[in-house]
Write a protein that holds these residues in place. Structure first.
Motif, PDB file in Angstrom:
ATOM      1  N   UNK A  73     -15.895 -39.020 -43.733  1.00  0.00           N
ATOM      2  CA  UNK A  73     -15.645 -40.675 -44.665  1.00  0.00           C
ATOM      3  C   UNK A  73     -17.237 -41.096 -45.077  1.00  0.00           C
ATOM      4  N   UNK A  74     -18.406 -39.888 -45.596  1.00  0.00           N
ATOM      5  CA  UNK A  74     -19.611 -39.734 -46.930  1.00  0.00           C
ATOM      6  C   UNK A  74     -18.567 -39.553 -47.983  1.00  0.00           C
ATOM      7  N   UNK A  75     -17.902 -38.100 -47.459  1.00  0.00           N
ATOM      8  CA  UNK A  75     -17.013 -38.117 -49.115  1.00  0.00           C
ATOM      9  C   UNK A  75     -16.186 -39.466 -49.738  1.00  0.00           C
ATOM     10  N   UNK A  76     -15.929 -39.631 -49.022  1.00  0.00           N
ATOM     11  CA  UNK A  76     -14.203 -40.644 -49.334  1.00  0.00           C
ATOM     12  C   UNK A  76     -15.090 -42.111 -49.810  1.00  0.00           C
ATOM     13  N   UNK A  77     -16.296 -42.378 -49.600  1.00  0.00           N
ATOM     14  CA  UNK A  77     -17.185 -43.177 -50.503  1.00  0.00           C
ATOM     15  C   UNK A  77     -17.357 -42.837 -52.248  1.00  0.00           C
ATOM     16  N   UNK A  78     -17.324 -41.496 -52.515  1.00  0.00           N
ATOM     17  CA  UNK A  78     -17.525 -41.151 -53.363  1.00  0.00           C
ATOM     18  C   UNK A  78     -16.761 -41.459 -55.075  1.00  0.00           C
ATOM     19  N   UNK A  79     -15.725 -42.065 -54.509  1.00  0.00           N
ATOM     20  CA  UNK A  79     -15.686 -42.768 -55.594  1.00  0.00           C
ATOM     21  C   UNK A  79     -16.060 -43.864 -55.607  1.00  0.00           C
ATOM     22  N   UNK A  80     -15.564 -44.994 -55.973  1.00  0.00           N
ATOM     23  CA  UNK A  80     -16.524 -46.275 -54.785  1.00  0.00           C
ATOM     24  C   UNK A  80     -18.317 -46.366 -55.647  1.00  0.00           C
ATOM     25  N   UNK A  81     -18.333 -45.120 -55.105  1.00  0.00           N
ATOM     26  CA  UNK A  81     -20.403 -45.164 -55.420  1.00  0.00           C
ATOM     27  C   UNK A  81     -19.870 -45.064 -56.897  1.00  0.00           C
ATOM     28  N   UNK A  82     -19.616 -44.178 -57.363  1.00  0.00           N
ATOM     29  CA  UNK A  82     -19.379 -43.768 -58.788  1.00  0.00           C
ATOM     30  C   UNK A  82     -19.373 -44.368 -60.008  1.00  0.00           C
ATOM     31  N   UNK A  83     -18.265 -45.215 -59.602  1.00  0.00           N
ATOM     32  CA  UNK A  83     -17.174 -46.810 -60.128  1.00  0.00           C
ATOM     33  C   UNK A  83     -18.782 -47.853 -59.632  1.00  0.00           C
ATOM     34  N   UNK A  84     -19.448 -47.714 -59.041  1.00  0.00           N
ATOM     35  CA  UNK A  84     -20.285 -49.180 -59.142  1.00  0.00           C
ATOM     36  C   UNK A  84     -21.432 -48.677 -59.331  1.00  0.00           C
ATOM     37  N   UNK A  85     -21.404 -47.031 -59.819  1.00  0.00           N
ATOM     38  CA  UNK A  85     -22.872 -47.284 -60.520  1.00  0.00           C
ATOM     39  C   UNK A  85     -22.632 -47.251 -61.557  1.00  0.00           C
ATOM     40  N   UNK A  86     -21.354 -46.694 -62.462  1.00  0.00           N
ATOM     41  CA  UNK A  86     -21.138 -47.188 -63.778  1.00  0.00           C
ATOM     42  C   UNK A  86     -21.300 -48.305 -63.477  1.00  0.00           C
ATOM     43  N   UNK A  87     -20.846 -49.934 -62.895  1.00  0.00           N
ATOM     44  CA  UNK A  87     -20.841 -50.838 -63.694  1.00  0.00           C
ATOM     45  C   UNK A  87     -22.189 -51.109 -63.631  1.00  0.00           C
ATOM     46  N   UNK A  88     -22.823 -51.104 -62.089  1.00  0.00           N
ATOM     47  CA  UNK A  88     -24.390 -51.885 -61.863  1.00  0.00           C
ATOM     48  C   UNK A  88     -25.509 -50.899 -61.979  1.00  0.00           C
ATOM     49  N   UNK A  89     -25.545 -49.886 -62.447  1.00  0.00           N
ATOM     50  CA  UNK A  89     -26.250 -49.184 -62.850  1.00  0.00           C
ATOM     51  C   UNK A  89     -27.065 -48.551 -62.083  1.00  0.00           C
ATOM     52  N   UNK A  90     -27.939 -47.539 -61.849  1.00  0.00           N
ATOM     53  CA  UNK A  90     -28.823 -46.381 -61.592  1.00  0.00           C
ATOM     54  C   UNK A  90     -29.018 -47.617 -60.037  1.00  0.00           C
ATOM     55  N   UNK A  91     -29.557 -48.543 -59.738  1.00  0.00           N
ATOM     56  CA  UNK A  91     -30.055 -48.892 -58.249  1.00  0.00           C
ATOM     57  C   UNK A  91     -28.768 -49.422 -57.653  1.00  0.00           C
TER      58      UNK A  91
END
Lengths: 341, 642
Positions: free
Chosen positions: A24-42
């Motif tokens: 489940x944690x691995x599956x979050x990776x793409x979303x997290x990366x895109x999120x970080x790209x869009x919304x920053x390091x926060x």
């Protein structure tokens, strides 16, 4: 010669709950990366704070409950809870927001009910609701997607802001925040605007809320991988998204100037994250296949109801918790037919 | 979360022709190649055979031989009178050396009665009377009886008496031959089929005739290509259009009877029902071969094929083994143990049971001896997260996660409502559980708990009924007694009523007496001296016709009372031969007289003046007192019941 005795079966698969949770944690990776790209390091800092809090809280509680600590940490369930909660929070929320949220989730929603497997409510969603009700201002300050900013915060600037609330001198708070599409739509519709004029607003993207559509795609990717790995079954995502789509289409057909188009609903807010990662929490969901369909369809309908007529722009946490409440009843009525009955 | 959903068959070259399927199940690593490397051989004749008396479901066998008896191979040595049962035969010739309790291969690990046979090495057969080809002319009952007498039981593992299984309660249209052998590691049915396909087809013919069934389906998994080929050849050599060979995908537990029937016919045996309920009888392929051997050769069931396998055995193989052969001897025949053995299992890894040591005999139900390597770590159990992996694989379509919850919390009613008793204990749920919860163990425990409680409740119910009937009986008895007493009372009352009427006459008498007393009083007022009252007392035997005075009557009453007393207790007065045979009445009267005289004397001595007007004599006074008492009594009698 003496041999070990044991009860059958004498062989087991390699499946392990810890492996499931890790997937489940691995599956979050793409979303997290895109999120970080869009919304920053926060995004990443929130995740880190939440994870550390969760590990410490889990270990302390297990110690207090006089249970072995290592297996509880190795099942990764606390980390999954922490990550799902952190990803639901605004990436510029102060550090104590994820801390309080995770503590509510782990201590209250999980361990006060008996720990893993015994909690009736989704811990991440309980944590989120506690924060939403207690700190509405912090929870509604969403950063504008990165492509709209003149200045993106660096790692150190973000850390300083999250821990001290101090922004760089050239940056003002309303310069980096923006109402989400769901929020904006709700407010403007109340003021009597119609959707056609709203759609040109900055917060709207090509499909849903600006930026969110990409994040949703990332989570969709991870979710499909979970389905492929059979960590989750299709019932909950399909029924959730299906019912939301159905209800949204129905109302959009009735009045397209007031009710947002169905795809906008899917691509905004936390719908995709919830459909594949949150509502699928097996502990708090219905357990039979038919029960899961009903449970998830209920979430879809409730999300729409809260979005269209409720007091909050998004209603996933409430919808999930309400259906958590209904899950045992659903299970009671939808027991599958046993062989030979 | 269905990790272990059906995958495409590994042996894709074999076409499946199953139109049906059952829910759940697992594709397990089969480990079957292990025991198929070495050819089938006969296990050496052991010096001693230990034959448990009870090797099947049903009637308890009692020995037909005694210690010291010499027996021949195939001779019946134990049997039961129960029609559901199977006798035991001597697996070889030799001498009975013991009939005692020994540890048998059973999950309980408890000892049971066994016959120990010291073999003589000659392996001499007793007279055999094979039915031969005549079987087609014999009535079904004769064949069934022969199968019972041959000690044949289901060789798939349950060891249910075959003759009983061949006595269906419903009309049978399909005979299913179970050649599935779905448990990993086991290959004895596979090897048997490869070697004896023709015999098996003949055996099926026997069974079809016996059952009068028009169809037979042989079900076999696609991981046994050699056995499939053998059967196909046998069917080609002796075409029989009643028999259909159906290859099914390898999926545990397709060899489970109800699942197999569903898989081959689409029919679902109702819960708690038998295959006969849907017109089906199932037989294991090994049993079919045993029936063939019995009918055509006259061999009772005294040996079987056993797979000796597992990573803990040096040279895994299939052996033809005499019932009663000790396991350690079979292990030795297969090259002995590897280093670091873990468990010794009778049966397969999914449903077999562990044995604590190898000094145990092979029984009719033993299809496999599996020696596992030492497992490096025992995986720790963690809480159930209701992932539903168990539900997805459950061939009984149960909800193991819910059953676990109810088993743990002791909610027996709910467990029963979730059909706990439909669990076949196949172990699929255990196998897939990512939390490593021993689910089947929980279910077994709860099942036995519920059974025990139900038995207790049934016993309590019986006790209650017995108590109630006892109470009823006692009440009936009490009632009877009451009735009897009431009758008696009624009779008594009747009597007293009669006496009351007597009392009426008495009162008349009293009235009369009163009148007389008044008359006398009047008379007394006249200066006339009455006769001494003591006179009647002095003459008690002289029964005066009518007592005139109360004193007289009192004296008479005293006499009557005394007479009555004397009549009531004649035994208490044994002085019958006394010189003065006075009656009690006489004695009482005499005593009264004496008392009166004494008083008279005393009064005479204290009052010596002889005067006519002097106070009355004591006798007179006594009479007066009696009179007063009589009056008093009369007045009280008036107050009494009138």
């Amino acid at each position: 010669m003496h041999f070990q005795s044991a009860m059958s079966p004498h062989t087991r698969s390699a499946a392990h709950t810890g492996t499931l949770m890790k997937n489940v944690l691995y599956a979050l990776v793409p979303g997290v990366l895109i999120s970080t790209e869009l919304f920053g390091w926060g995004v990443l800092i929130n995740l880190a704070i939440a994870c550390v809090t969760a590990i410490v809280a889990e270990a302390v509680v297990m110690k207090l409950r006089r249970r072995p600590v290592a297996p509880a940490l190795l099942d990764y369930s606390a980390l999954v809870t922490a990550c799902l909660l952190a990803l639901s929070l605004p990436p510029i929320a102060p550090w104590w927001i994820p801390v309080i949220g995770v503590l509510s989730a782990i201590l209250v929603a999980k361990h006060l009910y008996g720990g893993l497997g015994h909690n009736p409510f989704n811990p991440a969603m309980v944590g989120y609701v506690v924060l939403l009700i207690s700190f509405p201002r912090e929870l509604s300050q969403w950063p504008a997607p990165g492509d709209m900013l003149t200045h993106t915060l660096s790692v150190t600037e973000t850390v300083r802001f999250l821990f001290t609330g101090i922004l760089p001198e050239t940056v003002r708070l309303d310069g980096i925040t923006m109402a989400t599409a769901l929020d904006y739509t709700k407010t403007q519709l109340r003021l009597g605007d119609d959707l056609a004029t709203l759609a040109s607003h900055d917060s709207y993207g090509w499909l849903g809320a600006r930026g969110w559509e990409w994040v949703s795609l990332g989570y969709l990717l991870g979710g499909l991988w979970l389905l492929y790995k059979r960590v989750i079954s299709w019932h909950i995502p399909v029924a959730f998204l299906g019912s939301l789509l159905l209800v949204a289409s129905l109302f959009a057909l009735i009045d397209s100037t007031y009710f947002s188009p169905p795809l906008f609903h899917l691509a905004s807010g936390g719908v995709i994250l919830a459909a594949f990662f949150i509502a699928t929490d097996p502990v708090t969901a219905s357990t039979s296949p038919v029960g899961r369909l009903i449970y998830a369809a209920g979430i879809g309908v409730l999300v729409y109801v809260i979005r269209a007529w409720g007091g909050y722009p998004d209603g996933i946490a409430f919808a999930v918790l309400i259906m958590n409440l209904a899950a045992p009843t659903i299970d009671h009525f939808y027991q599958p037919r046993t062989f030979g009955h | 979360m269905n990790f272990f959903r059906r995958r495409k068959s590994l042996n894709t070259q074999i076409a499946h022709d199953t139109a049906w399927s059952f829910h759940g199940g697992l594709v397990l690593p089969d480990h079957k190649a292990l025991s198929k490397q070495h050819p089938l051989k006969k296990a050496a004749l052991p010096p001693q055979l230990v034959i448990p008396l009870q090797q099947q479901a049903g009637g308890v066998n009692t020995p037909l031989v005694e210690v010291g008896d010499t027996v021949l191979k195939g001779q019946k040595i134990a049997d039961s009178k129960n029609p559901v049962g199977a006798p035991i035969h001597a697996p070889s010739s030799g001498k009975i050396v013991a009939i005692d309790e020994r540890t048998i291969p059973h999950p309980s690990g408890l000892p049971a009665a066994c016959i120990t046979l010291a073999t003589d090495g000659k392996d001499t057969w007793a007279d055999r009377a094979p039915i031969g080809n005549r079987y087609s002319e014999l009535p079904a009952e004769t064949l069934r009886q022969a199968i019972r007498e041959g000690g044949i039981v289901g060789l798939g593992g349950a060891a249910f008496p075959t003759a009983t299984k061949l006595t269906p309660t419903h009309p049978i249209d399909t005979l299913i031959i179970n050649a599935i052998e779905c448990e990993p590691y086991i290959t004895c049915d596979d090897i048997l089929t490869q070697h004896f396909a023709n015999e098996i087809i003949r055996g099926i013919d026997i069974l079809l005739r016996l059952l009068g069934a028009p169809h037979c389906i042989i079900g076999i998994e696609d991981n046994k290509p050699d056995a499939i080929t053998s059967l196909q050849h046998a069917l080609k050599a002796k075409p029989d259009d009643r028999i259909k060979l159906t290859v099914v995908p390898t999926r545990y537990p397709s060899g489970s009877e109800k699942q197999l029937i569903k898989l081959l016919t689409g029919r679902e045996v109702p819960s708690g029902g038998l295959p006969a309920n849907v017109g089906v009888v199932c037989q294991n392929i090994g049993t079919v071969y045993a029936i063939h051997q019995l009918v055509m050769q006259g061999n009772p069931l005294i040996s079987r094929l056993v797979t000796i396998t597992g990573e803990g055995v040096r040279n895994p193989a299939n052996l033809e083994v005499l019932i009663g052969t000790p396991i350690h001897q079979l292990i030795e025949a297969c090259g002995g143990y590897q280093e670091n053995t873990g468990q010794l299992i009778m049966g397969g890894p999914m449903m077999g049971f562990t044995l604590e040591h190898d000094q145990l005999p092979i029984v009719k139900a033993s299809n496999c001896i599996l020696v596992t390597p030492k497992t490096p770590e025992i995986k720790q159990e963690i809480p159930c997260i209701r992932c539903g992996a168990c539900e997805a694989v459950c061939p009984a379509q149960l909800q193991p996660q819910q059953l676990l919850w109810y088993s743990r919390s002791g909610e027996h009613e709910k467990a029963k409502k979730h059909n706990l008793f439909d669990c076949i204990e196949c172990g699929c749920c255990d196998y897939v559980c990512p939390s490593h919860i021993p689910l089947v163990q929980h279910y077994r425990y709860t099942k036995s708990e519920i059974k025990t409680r139900e038995q207790e409740m049934a016993a309590a119910e019986i006790a209650k009924q017995r108590f109630e009937s006892k109470t009823k009986r006692e009440e009936a008895l009490a009632q009877e007694k009451e009735d009897r007493l009431a009758k008696k009372r009624q009779q008594l009352e009747k009597k007293t009523k009669e006496q009351h009427t007597d009392g009426g006459t008495k009162q008349d008498a009293i009235q009369a007496a009163l009148a007389r007393v008044k008359k006398k009083k009047d008379a007394q007022d006249a200066p006339k001296v009455t006769e001494p009252a003591s006179e009647p007392a002095t003459n008690p035997t002289d029964d005066t016709p009518t007592p005139q005075t109360a004193a007289e009557r009192a004296a008479a009453a005293a006499k009557r009372r005394a007479e009555k007393k004397a009549q009531q207790s004649p035994a208490t007065n044994p002085t019958d031969d006394a010189p003065a045979p006075k009656t009690a009445a006489e004695r009482a009267a005499a005593a009264a007289k004496r008392r009166a005289e004494k008083k008279a004397q005393q009064s005479a001595s204290t009052n010596p003046t002889d005067d006519a007007l002097a106070p009355k004599t004591a006798a007179e006074r006594a009479a007066a007192a009696a009179k007063r008492r009589a009056e008093k009594r009369q007045s009280s009698a008036h107050r009494g019941p009138s």
